[in-house]
Design a protein around this motif. Structure first.
Motif, PDB file in Angstrom:
ATOM      1  N   ARG A  32       8.332 -10.631  12.942  1.00 24.60           N
ATOM      2  CA  ARG A  32       7.120 -10.439  12.155  1.00 24.60           C
ATOM      3  C   ARG A  32       7.371 -10.636  10.668  1.00 24.60           C
ATOM      4  NH1 ARG A  32       4.379  -5.620   9.967  1.00 24.60           N
ATOM      5  NH2 ARG A  32       2.208  -6.187   9.617  1.00 24.60           N
ATOM      6  N   GLU A  33       6.476 -11.341  10.016  1.00 21.47           N
ATOM      7  CA  GLU A  33       6.465 -11.481   8.576  1.00 21.47           C
ATOM      8  C   GLU A  33       5.134 -10.939   8.057  1.00 21.47           C
ATOM      9  OE1 GLU A  33       9.030 -12.398   6.919  1.00 21.47           O
ATOM     10  OE2 GLU A  33      10.275 -13.198   8.536  1.00 21.47           O
ATOM     11  N   VAL A  34       5.077 -10.644   6.751  1.00 22.53           N
ATOM     12  CA  VAL A  34       3.853 -10.099   6.174  1.00 22.53           C
ATOM     13  C   VAL A  34       3.360 -11.005   5.053  1.00 22.53           C
ATOM     14  CG1 VAL A  34       4.354  -7.697   6.733  1.00 22.53           C
ATOM     15  CG2 VAL A  34       5.175  -8.648   4.571  1.00 22.53           C
ATOM     16  N   GLU A  35       2.050 -11.010   4.884  1.00 25.02           N
ATOM     17  CA  GLU A  35       1.451 -11.728   3.770  1.00 25.02           C
ATOM     18  C   GLU A  35       1.545 -10.838   2.524  1.00 25.02           C
ATOM     19  OE1 GLU A  35       0.201 -14.794   3.534  1.00 25.02           O
ATOM     20  OE2 GLU A  35       0.806 -15.193   5.619  1.00 25.02           O
ATOM     21  N   PRO A  36       2.011 -11.390   1.401  1.00 25.20           N
ATOM     22  CA  PRO A  36       2.201 -10.572   0.201  1.00 25.20           C
ATOM     23  C   PRO A  36       0.905  -9.920  -0.278  1.00 25.20           C
ATOM     24  CG  PRO A  36       3.304 -12.685  -0.027  1.00 25.20           C
ATOM     25  CD  PRO A  36       2.453 -12.779   1.207  1.00 25.20           C
ATOM     26  N   VAL A  37       0.985  -8.633  -0.585  1.00 25.81           N
ATOM     27  CA  VAL A  37      -0.102  -7.882  -1.203  1.00 25.81           C
ATOM     28  C   VAL A  37       0.524  -7.043  -2.298  1.00 25.81           C
ATOM     29  CG1 VAL A  37      -1.864  -6.104  -0.904  1.00 25.81           C
ATOM     30  CG2 VAL A  37      -1.459  -7.776   0.923  1.00 25.81           C
ATOM     31  N   GLU A  38       0.046  -7.182  -3.532  1.00 27.42           N
ATOM     32  CA  GLU A  38       0.639  -6.445  -4.636  1.00 27.42           C
ATOM     33  C   GLU A  38      -0.436  -5.848  -5.518  1.00 27.42           C
ATOM     34  OE1 GLU A  38       3.425  -7.525  -8.426  1.00 27.42           O
ATOM     35  OE2 GLU A  38       4.173  -8.068  -6.438  1.00 27.42           O
ATOM     36  N   PRO A  39      -0.371  -4.541  -5.791  1.00 29.31           N
ATOM     37  CA  PRO A  39      -1.312  -3.915  -6.723  1.00 29.31           C
ATOM     38  C   PRO A  39      -1.085  -4.437  -8.149  1.00 29.31           C
ATOM     39  CG  PRO A  39      -0.170  -2.286  -5.368  1.00 29.31           C
ATOM     40  CD  PRO A  39       0.543  -3.579  -5.195  1.00 29.31           C
ATOM     41  N   GLU A  40      -1.859  -3.916  -9.087  1.00 24.15           N
ATOM     42  CA  GLU A  40      -1.745  -4.361 -10.473  1.00 24.15           C
ATOM     43  C   GLU A  40      -0.604  -3.637 -11.203  1.00 24.15           C
ATOM     44  OE1 GLU A  40      -5.457  -3.778 -12.380  1.00 24.15           O
ATOM     45  OE2 GLU A  40      -6.530  -5.252 -11.142  1.00 24.15           O
ATOM     46  N   ASN A  41      -0.090  -4.338 -12.220  1.00 26.69           N
ATOM     47  CA  ASN A  41       0.866  -3.739 -13.163  1.00 26.69           C
ATOM     48  C   ASN A  41       2.013  -3.014 -12.466  1.00 26.69           C
ATOM     49  OD1 ASN A  41      -0.753  -4.636 -15.330  1.00 26.69           O
ATOM     50  ND2 ASN A  41      -2.016  -2.787 -15.208  1.00 26.69           N
TER      51      ASN A  41
END
Length: 311
Positions: A32-41
């Protein structure tokens, strides 16, 4: 005839082993791989380079972080350094982590901290209960937090093959493959327990005698480590391992990823699960916990770095 039977049995045995191996790989999300998700700052915390396996935050914004876990089969970037408890004041504009001094005769050279929990008594005194693995055994260390000195005072070690309390130990919940992170709701009425091997969270009602009644199981499809509760919303934050095989067989060229999920409306018929953070190891490897305070989130790892973001 005997050789033929032996070959048939060997073939059946290998087939079963193959099926078991494939089933194990599936349980561990081997591909399994994940799609990048990143909050701000987002920024990495410079002082926390060797893990932040568990994080607990006081209502006033002081975060306690266990760091430096050494455990068989897990990567460690500082094998000769003892573990530490770090403190961060999340009220500061650019909070930094500082290692807490420990007094009271505690053997700091053997400190190998794992899970961490906070207890606040009626006099507002703060106590830390820290799972420790000296010589790869398991104990629970109890410390008192001295806020003025920003230090810990060692009080006691609980050491028993069952970590038995002075009064009694009883089974209050069953049906787990591997119970791991445990926390309680903000109103203290419900207990949430992660089953890392089954990739789910158990929601249980707590009774006055501490018996638990299971209400539901929320399937997440990822390997759940530690759980925390957002004090403002009651949501569950889950630090997850999208690919546990990479965590257990560390390869810097193909590192383990990180994943943080938020579970909203946990008592409703259809709880909402969303991804707060996801990375395939380029920034953060082996997330074990995520904890929030006033719109900020601290994301910890088993042996890697620590990320601080705005939500």
């Amino acid at each position: 005839m005997g050789k033929l039977v032996a070959l048939v049995l060997l073939g059946v045995g290998l087939s079963l082993v193959g099926e078991m191996f494939l089933a194990f790989r599936e349980r561990m999300n081997a591909s399994r791989e994940v799609e990048p998700v990143e909050p701000e700052n987002c920024r990495l915390i410079e002082e926390l380079e060797n893990g932040s396996e568990d994080i607990d935050i006081l209502p006033g914004g002081l975060a306690f972080i266990s760091s430096g876990l050494k455990y068989p089969g897990l990567q460690n970037f500082a094998p000769d350094e003892p573990g530490k408890i770090f403190l961060m004041d999340l009220n500061e504009q650019n909070p930094r982590a500082q290692a807490l001094e420990i007094s009271g005769g505690f053997d700091k050279e053997l400190f190998n901290p794992h899970g961490i929990s906070i207890f606040i008594d009626k006099d507002h005194t703060v106590y830390l209960y820290v799972v420790n693995h000296p010589h790869m055994k398991s104990t629970v260390e109890i410390f008192k937090f001295e806020e003025q000195q920003r230090s810990l005072v060692y009080l006691k070690t609980i050491k028993h093959e069952l970590l038995k309390s002075p009064k009694e130990v009883k089974v209050v919940a069953k049906g787990f493959r591997s119970a791991n992170g445990i926390t309680v709701s903000a109103d203290q009425k419900y207990v949430y327990a992660a089953d890392i091997a089954a990739k789910n969270i158990h929601i249980m009602e707590k009774h006055d005698n501490w018996d638990l009644t299971q209400l539901k199981v929320i399937q997440l499809g990822t390997l759940v480590d530690n759980l925390t509760v957002d004090p403002a919303t009651g949501d569950i934050l889950a630090g997850c391992h999208p690919n546990l095989m990479k965590l257990l067989n560390y390869n810097p060229e193909d590192p383990p990823g990180s994943e943080v999920l938020r579970i909203q409306n946990v008592l409703s018929e259809k709880p909402r699960v969303s991804t707060v953070y996801a990375n395939n190891g380029s920034v953060l490897q082996g997330t074990s916990v995520a904890s929030v305070y006033r719109g900020k989130i601290l994301i910890g790892t088993v042996f890697h770095k620590t990320l601080y973001c705005e939500l």
